[in-house]
Design a protein around this motif. Structure first.
Motif, PDB file in Angstrom:
ATOM      1  N   GLU A 265       0.833  -1.196   0.000  1.00 50.50           N
ATOM      2  CA  GLU A 265       0.000   0.000   0.000  1.00 50.50           C
ATOM      3  C   GLU A 265       0.873   1.253   0.000  1.00 50.50           C
ATOM      4  O   GLU A 265       1.718   1.436   0.879  1.00 50.50           O
ATOM      5  N   GLY A 266       0.675   2.089  -0.991  1.00 53.86           N
ATOM      6  CA  GLY A 266       1.404   3.358  -1.051  1.00 53.86           C
ATOM      7  C   GLY A 266       0.445   4.516  -0.902  1.00 53.86           C
ATOM      8  O   GLY A 266      -0.770   4.317  -0.872  1.00 53.86           O
ATOM      9  N   LYS A 267       1.008   5.723  -0.828  1.00 50.83           N
ATOM     10  CA  LYS A 267       0.137   6.896  -0.707  1.00 50.83           C
ATOM     11  C   LYS A 267      -0.624   7.136  -2.007  1.00 50.83           C
ATOM     12  O   LYS A 267      -1.811   7.431  -1.995  1.00 50.83           O
ATOM     13  N   GLY A 268       0.090   7.016  -3.125  1.00 47.98           N
ATOM     14  CA  GLY A 268      -0.550   7.246  -4.417  1.00 47.98           C
ATOM     15  C   GLY A 268      -0.936   5.939  -5.085  1.00 47.98           C
ATOM     16  O   GLY A 268      -2.083   5.708  -5.460  1.00 47.98           O
ATOM     17  N   ILE A 269       0.033   5.068  -5.217  1.00 47.35           N
ATOM     18  CA  ILE A 269      -0.158   3.805  -5.954  1.00 47.35           C
ATOM     19  C   ILE A 269      -0.059   2.630  -4.981  1.00 47.35           C
ATOM     20  O   ILE A 269       0.775   2.628  -4.078  1.00 47.35           O
ATOM     21  N   SER A 270      -0.915   1.668  -5.187  1.00 44.98           N
ATOM     22  CA  SER A 270      -0.802   0.415  -4.448  1.00 44.98           C
ATOM     23  C   SER A 270      -0.633  -0.728  -5.439  1.00 44.98           C
ATOM     24  O   SER A 270      -0.975  -0.595  -6.615  1.00 44.98           O
ATOM     25  N   ILE A 271      -0.094  -1.812  -4.933  1.00 45.01           N
ATOM     26  CA  ILE A 271       0.158  -2.964  -5.820  1.00 45.01           C
ATOM     27  C   ILE A 271      -0.457  -4.226  -5.229  1.00 45.01           C
ATOM     28  O   ILE A 271      -0.258  -4.521  -4.046  1.00 45.01           O
ATOM     29  N   HIS A 272      -1.192  -4.921  -6.053  1.00 40.17           N
ATOM     30  CA  HIS A 272      -1.723  -6.229  -5.667  1.00 40.17           C
ATOM     31  C   HIS A 272      -1.031  -7.276  -6.529  1.00 40.17           C
ATOM     32  O   HIS A 272      -1.034  -7.185  -7.750  1.00 40.17           O
ATOM     33  N   ILE A 273      -0.404  -8.236  -5.874  1.00 44.12           N
ATOM     34  CA  ILE A 273       0.357  -9.263  -6.589  1.00 44.12           C
ATOM     35  C   ILE A 273      -0.227 -10.627  -6.243  1.00 44.12           C
ATOM     36  O   ILE A 273      -0.419 -10.943  -5.065  1.00 44.12           O
ATOM     37  N   SER A 274      -0.536 -11.414  -7.256  1.00 42.27           N
ATOM     38  CA  SER A 274      -1.072 -12.750  -6.968  1.00 42.27           C
ATOM     39  C   SER A 274      -0.498 -13.773  -7.932  1.00 42.27           C
ATOM     40  O   SER A 274       0.016 -13.428  -8.997  1.00 42.27           O
ATOM     41  N   LEU A 275      -0.580 -15.029  -7.548  1.00 46.67           N
ATOM     42  CA  LEU A 275      -0.033 -16.094  -8.374  1.00 46.67           C
ATOM     43  C   LEU A 275      -1.122 -16.703  -9.236  1.00 46.67           C
ATOM     44  O   LEU A 275      -2.237 -16.965  -8.772  1.00 46.67           O
ATOM     45  N   VAL A 276      -0.796 -16.924 -10.494  1.00 45.15           N
ATOM     46  CA  VAL A 276      -1.703 -17.598 -11.425  1.00 45.15           C
ATOM     47  C   VAL A 276      -1.112 -18.979 -11.660  1.00 45.15           C
ATOM     48  O   VAL A 276      -0.020 -19.080 -12.218  1.00 45.15           O
ATOM     49  N   GLY A 277      -1.831 -20.001 -11.234  1.00 46.35           N
ATOM     50  CA  GLY A 277      -1.224 -21.326 -11.285  1.00 46.35           C
ATOM     51  C   GLY A 277      -0.007 -21.277 -10.375  1.00 46.35           C
ATOM     52  O   GLY A 277      -0.022 -20.634  -9.334  1.00 46.35           O
ATOM     53  N   ARG A 278       1.069 -21.862 -10.789  1.00 48.81           N
ATOM     54  CA  ARG A 278       2.278 -21.763  -9.975  1.00 48.81           C
ATOM     55  C   ARG A 278       3.405 -21.153 -10.780  1.00 48.81           C
ATOM     56  O   ARG A 278       4.559 -21.206 -10.393  1.00 48.81           O
ATOM     57  N   ARG A 279       3.058 -20.586 -11.920  1.00 53.65           N
ATOM     58  CA  ARG A 279       4.106 -20.176 -12.837  1.00 53.65           C
ATOM     59  C   ARG A 279       4.119 -18.682 -13.139  1.00 53.65           C
ATOM     60  O   ARG A 279       5.154 -18.110 -13.428  1.00 53.65           O
ATOM     61  N   ILE A 280       2.946 -18.057 -13.056  1.00 55.74           N
ATOM     62  CA  ILE A 280       2.817 -16.674 -13.526  1.00 55.74           C
ATOM     63  C   ILE A 280       2.385 -15.760 -12.367  1.00 55.74           C
ATOM     64  O   ILE A 280       1.626 -16.170 -11.484  1.00 55.74           O
ATOM     65  N   ILE A 281       2.884 -14.539 -12.409  1.00 56.36           N
ATOM     66  CA  ILE A 281       2.539 -13.557 -11.381  1.00 56.36           C
ATOM     67  C   ILE A 281       1.672 -12.473 -12.026  1.00 56.36           C
ATOM     68  O   ILE A 281       2.037 -11.917 -13.062  1.00 56.36           O
ATOM     69  N   LEU A 282       0.531 -12.221 -11.409  1.00 53.77           N
ATOM     70  CA  LEU A 282      -0.368 -11.179 -11.905  1.00 53.77           C
ATOM     71  C   LEU A 282      -0.206  -9.946 -11.016  1.00 53.77           C
ATOM     72  O   LEU A 282      -0.413 -10.009  -9.807  1.00 53.77           O
ATOM     73  N   VAL A 283       0.202  -8.846 -11.633  1.00 50.83           N
ATOM     74  CA  VAL A 283       0.467  -7.616 -10.890  1.00 50.83           C
ATOM     75  C   VAL A 283      -0.557  -6.560 -11.290  1.00 50.83           C
ATOM     76  O   VAL A 283      -0.738  -6.297 -12.476  1.00 50.83           O
ATOM     77  N   VAL A 284      -1.221  -5.996 -10.295  1.00 49.55           N
ATOM     78  CA  VAL A 284      -2.183  -4.930 -10.578  1.00 49.55           C
ATOM     79  C   VAL A 284      -1.715  -3.661  -9.855  1.00 49.55           C
ATOM     80  O   VAL A 284      -1.556  -3.655  -8.634  1.00 49.55           O
ATOM     81  N   LEU A 285      -1.471  -2.604 -10.614  1.00 47.05           N
ATOM     82  CA  LEU A 285      -1.128  -1.306 -10.026  1.00 47.05           C
ATOM     83  C   LEU A 285      -2.397  -0.457 -10.027  1.00 47.05           C
ATOM     84  O   LEU A 285      -3.051  -0.328 -11.065  1.00 47.05           O
ATOM     85  N   PHE A 286      -2.745   0.094  -8.875  1.00 47.45           N
ATOM     86  CA  PHE A 286      -3.970   0.894  -8.842  1.00 47.45           C
ATOM     87  C   PHE A 286      -3.830   2.097  -7.916  1.00 47.45           C
ATOM     88  O   PHE A 286      -2.940   2.153  -7.068  1.00 47.45           O
ATOM     89  N   ASP A 287      -4.720   3.056  -8.110  1.00 45.45           N
ATOM     90  CA  ASP A 287      -4.689   4.273  -7.284  1.00 45.45           C
ATOM     91  C   ASP A 287      -6.049   4.468  -6.619  1.00 45.45           C
ATOM     92  O   ASP A 287      -6.830   3.519  -6.488  1.00 45.45           O
ATOM     93  N   LYS A 288      -6.343   5.700  -6.242  1.00 42.16           N
ATOM     94  CA  LYS A 288      -7.563   5.961  -5.465  1.00 42.16           C
ATOM     95  C   LYS A 288      -8.844   5.813  -6.292  1.00 42.16           C
ATOM     96  O   LYS A 288      -9.943   5.916  -5.760  1.00 42.16           O
ATOM     97  N   ASN A 289      -8.702   5.588  -7.596  1.00 44.03           N
ATOM     98  CA  ASN A 289      -9.893   5.429  -8.432  1.00 44.03           C
ATOM     99  C   ASN A 289     -10.612   4.118  -8.198  1.00 44.03           C
ATOM    100  O   ASN A 289     -11.685   3.886  -8.750  1.00 44.03           O
ATOM    101  N   THR A 290      -9.988   3.239  -7.431  1.00 42.69           N
ATOM    102  CA  THR A 290     -10.643   1.959  -7.164  1.00 42.69           C
ATOM    103  C   THR A 290     -10.337   1.540  -5.721  1.00 42.69           C
ATOM    104  O   THR A 290      -9.725   2.297  -4.968  1.00 42.69           O
TER     105      THR A 290
END
Lengths: 160, 196
Positions: free
Chosen positions: A85-110
């Motif tokens: 969690e950041g002041k402007g941008i936050s990052i959500h990181i999750s694993l897809v299967g066991r091989r791929i990483i899904l990274v979502v960068l988001f701000d206060k719009n969501t």
């Protein structure tokens, strides 16, 4: 091999891209990155032109690897998601299967809740595609373009 | 393992520089970074302590040009050399395509070289790799130092299998690109052998 080579084809990349685009819109996030656990960027969606996605991918993979190491020490199977969690941008990181990483960068719009919800749905679809890709990559290639690589080709890379 | 993208026609490979603490792994990457054209390199990232010892890894992305219509990209990593960072070293070896072992030529670091080599072999085994079966080169660094032992002696101790070996002085760049080229060549040759 424990960690088979990742191969990406046009058709699958198109499907992955469509899911990433949809996730970015539905979650109202800024950027989506799909990163191989070894730190290679596989696909991206949203606003990523100003980002150093190569460095980001490598650091995210390092982050996930370190978290996986912590999980192992705690005898936990894995930590499937990470959140910074950041002041402007936050990052959500999750694993897809066991091989791929899904990274979502988001701000206060969501909100983190919406991101998590949409990520869960996207993960199901992505897992299916990456499973298919892994199966396809495991089959012998009829026309492996690398069969034709000569020593001269390799030497030419280093000529300058 | 390498990532082959038929859609964007790219090959991505991961090379890891391994070796005992202060042997010159980061210095190798720094020299490569300094001497590479801006368009062929990305940003070099160093996750280091306040005293500039590698804490987790250094990372340098390089583009080498095209081969059979595929852009070749190499991601160079170093590991932290200090013994107690073993957990981090294991993580960085995941998915490796080729290893460069940087040995410290100084007589007083011989034991550290041996310990690090044993550690490399063991950590690779944990990931399901055999050091003798993957692309692998050795660099004997710090050849300019007065206590450097002979290459013959180093070779006997560090290179019983006779993999390609290079003399290096990483601070001035001696042997740095020769080492990288030899490793990259082996990795590309491995691709030709098959993708399994």
């Amino acid at each position: 091999m424990l960690n088979p080579q990742l191969v990406m084809y046009e058709e699958e990349l198109r499907q992955i891209q469509a899911i990433a685009d949809k996730l970015q819109q539905d979650s109202r996030s800024k950027t989506i990155l799909l990163v191989d656990k070894n730190g290679q960027l596989v696909a991206s969606a949203g606003n990523h032109r100003d980002l150093d996605t190569t460095s980001l991918s490598s650091l995210v993979a390092g982050n996930v690897a370190a978290t996986g190491g912590i999980a192992k020490l705690l005898q936990e199977d894995e930590f499937a998601a990470l959140f910074h969690e950041g002041k402007g941008i936050s990052i959500h990181i999750s694993l897809v299967g066991r091989r791929i990483i899904l990274v979502v960068l988001f701000d206060k719009n969501t909100t983190q809740g919406l991101v998590r919800l949409r990520v869960r749905k996207a993960c199901i679809d992505l897992t299916r595609i990456f499973d298919e890709l892994a199966a396809k990559a495991a089959m012998p290639q009829e026309n492996n373009p690398f069969d034709e690589i000569t020593d001269e080709d390799i030497d030419n890379l280093f000529n300058d | 393992m390498s990532f082959i993208n038929y859609s964007s026609r790219e090959i991505n490979c991961k090379l890891v520089y391994y070796g005992p603490g202060l042997c010159g792994k980061t210095t190798n990457l720094q020299y490569i970074y300094d001497k590479t054209r801006p368009e062929a390199k990305g940003k070099m990232i160093s996750l280091a302590t306040e005293t500039e010892r590698t804490l987790f890894f250094d990372f340098l992305p390089l583009s080498l040009g095209e081969i059979r219509g595929f852009k070749t990209r190499f991601h160079l990593y170093t590991v932290p050399g200090q013994v107690f960072y073993d957990a981090s070293r294991k993580l960085i070896l995941k998915g490796v395509d080729g290893v460069c072992f940087v040995a410290d030529s100084q007589a007083e670091r011989m034991e550290a070289n041996i310990e690090s080599l044993d550690n490399l072999r063991l950590n690779l085994q944990e990931q399901g790799y055999e050091l003798d079966k993957i692309p692998y080169v050795i660099q004997y660094n710090k050849r300019d130092l007065p206590s450097a032992v002979s290459v013959k002696e180093l070779s006997e101790v560090c290179n019983p299998t006779g993999v390609p070996e290079f003399e290096g002085i990483a601070v001035t760049g001696v042997g740095v690109f020769d080492t990288l080229k030899a490793l990259a060549k082996q990795v590309l040759a491995e691709l030709r052998k098959g993708t399994s």
